[in-house]
Design an enzyme around this catalytic site. Structure first.
Site, PDB file in Angstrom:
ATOM      1  N   GLY A  28     131.214  11.238 143.810  1.00 17.45           N
ATOM      2  CA  GLY A  28     132.072  11.640 144.927  1.00 17.45           C
ATOM      3  C   GLY A  28     131.642  12.968 145.512  1.00 17.45           C
ATOM      4  N   HIS A  31     128.200  13.722 150.628  1.00 25.66           N
ATOM      5  CA  HIS A  31     127.582  14.512 151.693  1.00 25.66           C
ATOM      6  C   HIS A  31     126.471  13.677 152.339  1.00 25.66           C
ATOM      7  CE1 HIS A  31     124.498  15.039 148.684  1.00 25.66           C
ATOM      8  NE2 HIS A  31     125.342  15.647 147.865  1.00 25.66           N
ATOM      9  N   GLY A  33     123.403  13.545 151.837  1.00 27.68           N
ATOM     10  CA  GLY A  33     122.461  12.951 150.871  1.00 27.68           C
ATOM     11  C   GLY A  33     122.970  11.603 150.395  1.00 27.68           C
ATOM     12  N   HIS A  34     124.274  11.537 150.080  1.00 29.98           N
ATOM     13  CA  HIS A  34     124.846  10.257 149.669  1.00 29.98           C
ATOM     14  C   HIS A  34     124.802   9.259 150.835  1.00 29.98           C
ATOM     15  CE1 HIS A  34     127.080  13.113 146.876  1.00 29.98           C
ATOM     16  NE2 HIS A  34     126.549  12.265 146.024  1.00 29.98           N
ATOM     17  N   GLN A  61     129.085  13.314 130.860  1.00 30.73           N
ATOM     18  CA  GLN A  61     127.804  13.933 131.208  1.00 30.73           C
ATOM     19  C   GLN A  61     127.931  15.432 131.480  1.00 30.73           C
ATOM     20  OE1 GLN A  61     127.374  11.243 134.701  1.00 30.73           O
ATOM     21  NE2 GLN A  61     126.556  13.032 135.748  1.00 30.73           N
ATOM     22  N   GLY A 147     118.940   8.995 144.013  1.00 34.61           N
ATOM     23  CA  GLY A 147     118.215   9.970 144.822  1.00 34.61           C
ATOM     24  C   GLY A 147     117.074  10.641 144.072  1.00 34.61           C
ATOM     25  N   LYS A 149     116.310  13.623 144.480  1.00 33.02           N
ATOM     26  CA  LYS A 149     116.695  15.001 144.168  1.00 33.02           C
ATOM     27  C   LYS A 149     116.875  15.160 142.654  1.00 33.02           C
ATOM     28  CE  LYS A 149     120.753  16.879 144.319  1.00 33.02           C
ATOM     29  NZ  LYS A 149     121.125  17.926 143.361  1.00 33.02           N
ATOM     30  N   ASP A 150     117.446  14.106 142.039  1.00 34.20           N
ATOM     31  CA  ASP A 150     117.615  14.101 140.584  1.00 34.20           C
ATOM     32  C   ASP A 150     116.470  13.286 139.983  1.00 34.20           C
ATOM     33  OD1 ASP A 150     120.516  15.320 140.265  1.00 34.20           O
ATOM     34  OD2 ASP A 150     120.552  13.971 141.981  1.00 34.20           O
ATOM     35  N   SER A 186     126.595  18.374 146.058  1.00 32.83           N
ATOM     36  CA  SER A 186     128.037  18.656 145.980  1.00 32.83           C
ATOM     37  C   SER A 186     128.255  20.063 145.443  1.00 32.83           C
ATOM     38  CB  SER A 186     128.725  17.645 145.072  1.00 32.83           C
ATOM     39  OG  SER A 186     128.373  16.333 145.456  1.00 32.83           O
TER      40      SER A 186
HETATM   41  P1  AMP Z   1     125.966  12.712 142.459  1.00 30.10           P
HETATM   42  O1  AMP Z   1     127.195  12.343 143.199  1.00 30.10           O
HETATM   43  O2  AMP Z   1     125.558  14.140 142.615  1.00 30.10           O
HETATM   44  O3  AMP Z   1     125.969  12.225 141.037  1.00 30.10           O
HETATM   45  O4  AMP Z   1     124.793  11.916 143.159  1.00 30.10           O
HETATM   46  C1  AMP Z   1     124.878  10.519 143.351  1.00 30.10           C
HETATM   47  C2  AMP Z   1     123.540  10.023 143.823  1.00 30.10           C
HETATM   48  O5  AMP Z   1     123.202  10.681 145.043  1.00 30.10           O
HETATM   49  C3  AMP Z   1     122.403  10.311 142.833  1.00 30.10           C
HETATM   50  O6  AMP Z   1     121.528   9.200 142.808  1.00 30.10           O
HETATM   51  C4  AMP Z   1     121.746  11.528 143.434  1.00 30.10           C
HETATM   52  O7  AMP Z   1     120.378  11.627 143.099  1.00 30.10           O
HETATM   53  C5  AMP Z   1     121.910  11.233 144.915  1.00 30.10           C
HETATM   54  N1  AMP Z   1     121.806  12.463 145.719  1.00 30.10           N
HETATM   55  C6  AMP Z   1     122.560  13.579 145.609  1.00 30.10           C
HETATM   56  N2  AMP Z   1     122.135  14.514 146.493  1.00 30.10           N
HETATM   57  C7  AMP Z   1     121.099  13.969 147.168  1.00 30.10           C
HETATM   58  C8  AMP Z   1     120.227  14.422 148.195  1.00 30.10           C
HETATM   59  N3  AMP Z   1     120.331  15.645 148.718  1.00 30.10           N
HETATM   60  N4  AMP Z   1     119.273  13.576 148.645  1.00 30.10           N
HETATM   61  C9  AMP Z   1     119.139  12.339 148.110  1.00 30.10           C
HETATM   62  N5  AMP Z   1     119.926  11.854 147.140  1.00 30.10           N
HETATM   63  C10 AMP Z   1     120.890  12.653 146.667  1.00 30.10           C
END
Ligand code: AMP
Length: 278
Positions: A28, A31, A33-34, A61, A147, A149-150, A186
């Site tokens: 959640g 942004h 990226g999501h 986690q 993503g 990014k991770d 986030s």
């Molecule tokens: P999170 O909500 O931070 O766990 O991220 C959920 C998914 O969104 C994961 O696969 C992240 O790698 C991806 N993600 C988060 N930020 C970005 C970004 N700036 N660009 C691409 N993917 C992203």
């Protein structure tokens, strides 16, 4: 757009999807990226397929000193973004449904998880792999998107799917960056205006270093530039093999230059390619 709040509601809806189902797992606080992941998912799903976004701030986690309680949870905004991106269903499980009090089975990885973020975030990747495996088993997607990014997380999920013969395809999505180069996250919400102004220097330091041919010279340059960011503390800066995440010893195979930097209350990560040199 369906809002599925229980595992049985999710399973019921899954039964109605006969073509591709593309899952986008998130915590959640969505942004741009999501949104990029969701658009990719939409393309991958095709005309007859469906896109499901899961939103779950996974307690297992987060370490005891990490930001689980402070993690932003703007649900109404998240649902609006999903609706705007034509998501078919949002899966919103409760922690008490995902983890029974006496749950005793977890996934453990013994190689890729031992480096980079795995060193400073003990138990993090076991929590990630366990929850992602559970999400895969609950939603039964044909595809799932993560993503770049991770990068370490993406590499670990590919490894899990390979080693456990999970019957789905994993797709990666390039890092979405703000106009000044900062990777959208986030956790950027934790930055003060001064920290936010300094944060793009993480990406510019990586880019400048990656232009050097020599790996040790690139690491030295990146560390020097990262340490020069006021208020920053470098957790790590490493050059790793893009798939095994072992130390990158030469430029014969694709690598990644990856960094984690504490900036105020935020721990920011970023990585960029170190292409093989001919
Ligand atoms: P999170 O909500 O931070 O766990 O991220 C959920 C998914 O969104 C994961 O696969 C992240 O790698 C991806 N993600 C988060 N930020 C970005 C970004 N700036 N660009 C691409 N993917 C992203």
């Amino acid at each position: 757009m369906r809002q599925l709040r229980t595992i049985s509601a999710m399973r019921g809806w899954r039964g109605s999807v006969s073509d591709r189902l593309v899952l986008v797992p998130t915590m959640g606080a969505l942004h741009h990226g999501h949104a990029a992941l969701i658009r990719r998912a939409r393309k991958l799903a095709g005309k007859n397929g469906a896109v499901c976004v899961s939103i779950f701030v996974n307690p297992t986690q987060f370490g005891p000193k990490e930001d689980f309680s402070a993690y932003p949870r703007p649900l109404a905004q998240d649902l609006a973004l999903c609706r705007a991106e034509a998501v078919d269903a949002v899966f919103l499980p409760k922690a008490s449904d995902m983890y029974l009090p006496d749950a005793s089975v977890v996934l453990q990885e013994s190689s890729l998880s031992q480096t980079l973020c795995g060193r400073s975030r003990e138990g993090h990747f076991s929590g990630v792999l366990t929850v992602v495996a559970k999400l895969f088993l609950i939603t039964l997607p044909t595809h799932a998107i993560f993503g770049e990014k991770d990068w370490q997380q993406l590499a670990l999920i590919r490894r899990m799917v390979r080693d456990l013969n999970m019957p789905l395809e994993i797709a990666g999505c390039p890092t979405f960056r703000e106009p000044d180069g900062l990777a959208a996250s986030s956790r950027n919400a934790y930055l003060t205006p001064a920290e936010r102004a300094a944060a793009p220097r993480i990406y510019s330091s990586l880019k400048k270093a990656a232009a050097l041919r020599s790996i040790p010279a690139a690491l030295r340059a990146a560390r020097r530039d990262l340490e020069a960011i006021s208020g920053a503390r470098v957790d790590y800066i490493e050059a790793v093999d893009a798939s095994t995440l072992g130390p990158l010893r030469n430029r014969n195979s694709p690598g990644r230059l990856a960094a984690a930097v504490y900036l105020g209350k935020a721990r920011l990560i970023d990585n960029i390619p170190l292409p093989a040199l001919s």
